[in-house]
Design an enzyme around this catalytic site. Structure first.
Site, short mmCIF file in Angstrom:
data_model
loop_
_atom_site.label_atom_id
_atom_site.label_comp_id
_atom_site.label_asym_id
_atom_site.label_seq_id
_atom_site.Cartn_x
_atom_site.Cartn_y
_atom_site.Cartn_z
CB SER A 242 7.68 -5.59 -8.14
OG SER A 242 7.24 -5.69 -6.80
CE LYS A 243 11.20 1.87 -9.21
NZ LYS A 243 11.02 2.25 -10.58
NE ARG A 244 3.14 -4.70 -4.65
CZ ARG A 244 2.93 -5.94 -4.23
NH1 ARG A 244 2.77 -6.18 -2.96
NH2 ARG A 244 2.88 -6.95 -5.08
N GLY A 246 10.89 -4.04 -3.18
CA GLY A 246 12.24 -3.63 -2.79
C GLY A 246 13.22 -3.46 -3.93
#
Ligand code: GLU
Length: 474
Positions: A242-244, A246
């Site tokens: 996920s974005k969180r 990376g």
């Protein structure tokens, strides 16, 4: 004579160069370099609606930043559409493909039926052996591959091993759409063949496509390149990245202050290993890299590890090179333009002098910039609240005395200023810390900074005396 290696990186410009794509590019680059071959770059822009110019620019920019140079000119897949059509026609002419006039409704009904019967082959072959004379008028047909209906399609994959599909489960895939546009599947095969690609290295989300592409290669009588499908990158908990965790564009990593060499080193170890070696110079990476050593399970992205590795690269970087990195990252970080405007021969020289001490404390270029703040601070300095609390009238008086003592130092270096301050402390019965902290507040506006005598040396005599004068009680 053995054929020389040709790899390719083939991103779709529907988004920026994300971290998984960067790793794929790196693996292709390393393999080509190791074998003295070429890595080509093909922009897969056949999807006209989703491909954008900014995405193309970001991909090229990201690769350049990572120093993953490609060979020859960039190839744009869309520009080769006429050639893709030609190959589809060729297959048609030799009976390896056929025109399909199925309507959207008929195809939907076939899909429905296949689902209900639990079959993965969706198209029922209704036009496969039908006389084209029966074709309805006014309808633009698709061209489908006459795929084998029995037997197996096999990929000998360097990473996945031998992967087998039963042909009865695979569709007669569409090569050319009704509007004359080639499908992605056809375009990839024709391009890889025409570009002389010997090794395809890509994410394992394309493994099923490899089976379909193999059927096209077979129909054309072409050799399929050597295949390597690398496991995707997952989050630290094993879930989809996920974005969180990376799943960001390479540009985001640049803006977070990672060095290209550190990111390359981090990426190469993501799914590939060489004993327990963690740190690789570029040459070591090239020498050691090989496809069978890529693991089969998903790699896990770990920010803390990347940060530690980056800290290692910063500590070991040459001071001048770090000044250059410092400058170039300013274009990508908030407040960077302001700092850039303050870069001149003096501040650059100060930065260079400060580097040995700054780089010991920074895991990213952002931390390096923050550590170097004191160099660029305008007089009178803005004092942080925590530091400001220390500026009592007594301290301000002391700062005045320290200034006087330092004014006597003419040969201005860390050692000479340190001995002046030690003498002052001794004569006034003070601990060195009681002298260092007020100096730090007055010179940096903070309670933490690189070693205070380094700060004195970096700023130089004139600037130090002026900053001390700003805070001293008059
Ligand atoms: N364009 C595809 C992607 O960006 C890659 C296709 C390939 O490597 O064959 O996922």
């Amino acid at each position: 004579m053995t054929d020389s290696v040709v790899t390719r990186f083939a991103p779709s410009p529907t988004g920026f160069l994300h971290i998984g794509g960067a790793r794929t590019a790196l693996f292709n680059w390393l393999y080509a370099k190791k074998r003295g071959g070429k890595m080509l770059l093909r922009i897969e822009d056949t999807d006209r609606e989703r491909s954008t110019e900014p995405a193309i620019a970001a991909i090229l920019d990201g690769l350049k930043w990572l120093e993953l140079d490609w060979d020859d000119d960039v190839i744009y897949q869309f520009s080769r559409a006429a050639r893709h059509r030609e190959v589809a026609e060729q297959l048609l002419a030799c009976g390896k493909a056929y025109r399909c006039y199925a309507t959207a409704e008929e195809l939907a009904a076939m899909r429905e039926k296949a689902r209900a019967e639990g079959r993965t082959r969706l198209y029922d072959g209704m036009w496969r052996d039908r006389d084209p004379g029966e074709a309805p008028g006014g309808m633009k047909p698709t061209i489908r591959l006459k795929a084998p209906q029995t037997g197996e399609t096999v990929i000998e994959d360097q990473v996945q091993g031998r992967v087998v599909w039963q042909n009865e489960n695979l569709d007669d895939l569409v090569l050319l759409r009704g509007d004359g546009n080639p499908t992605y599947m056809l375009a990839v095969v024709v391009d890889d063949h025409d570009m002389g690609v010997t090794h395809v290295i890509r994410g394992d989300d394309h493994l099923i496509n490899a089976a379909r592409q193999k059927q096209i290669y077979d129909a054309l009588g072409w050799d399929i390149p050597n295949m390597s499908h690398i496991p995707l990158i997952h989050g630290p908990d094993g879930s989809k990245l996920s974005k969180r965790h990376g799943a960001l564009g390479v540009d985001a990593y640049r803006a977070m202050g990672y060095l290209p060499a550190a990111l390359r080193n981090y990426l190469v170890r993501l799914g590939w290993s060489h004993g327990d070696q963690e740190i690789f110079s570029t040459q070591e990476m090239i020498d050691a890299f090989d496809l069978p050593a890529i693991g089969r399970s998903a790699a896990r992205f770990d920010f803390a590890k990347l940060e530690n590795l980056n800290g290692h690269y910063i500590r070991h970087a040459e001071d001048g090179a770090l000044v250059a990195q410092f400058e170039s990252v300013l274009d990508y970080v908030p407040g960077g333009a302001e700092l850039k405007a303050k870069l001149n021969d003096t501040t650059r020289a100060q930065l260079l002098r400060a580097m040995p001490s700054l780089k010991e404390r920074a895991k990213t270029l952002i931390e390096l910039i923050s550590g170097a703040d004191f160099i660029f601070a305008d007089r009178p300095l803005q004092i942080e609240p925590k530091a400001s609390a220390l500026l009592t009238p007594d301290t301000r008086a002391l700062i005045g005395q320290l200034r006087t003592a330092l004014e006597a130092v003419t040969d201005w270096r860390a050692e000479t200023t340190e001995s002046a301050m030690r003498n002052f402390a001794e004569q006034n019965n003070l601990k060195l810390g009681a002298v260092a902290q007020p100096l730090r507040v007055a010179l940096t506006g903070r309670t933490t900074s690189p070693g205070i005598f380094d700060v004195l040396a970096v700023l130089g005599r004139e600037e130090c005396l002026a900053r001390l004068g700003d805070q001293a009680a008059t």
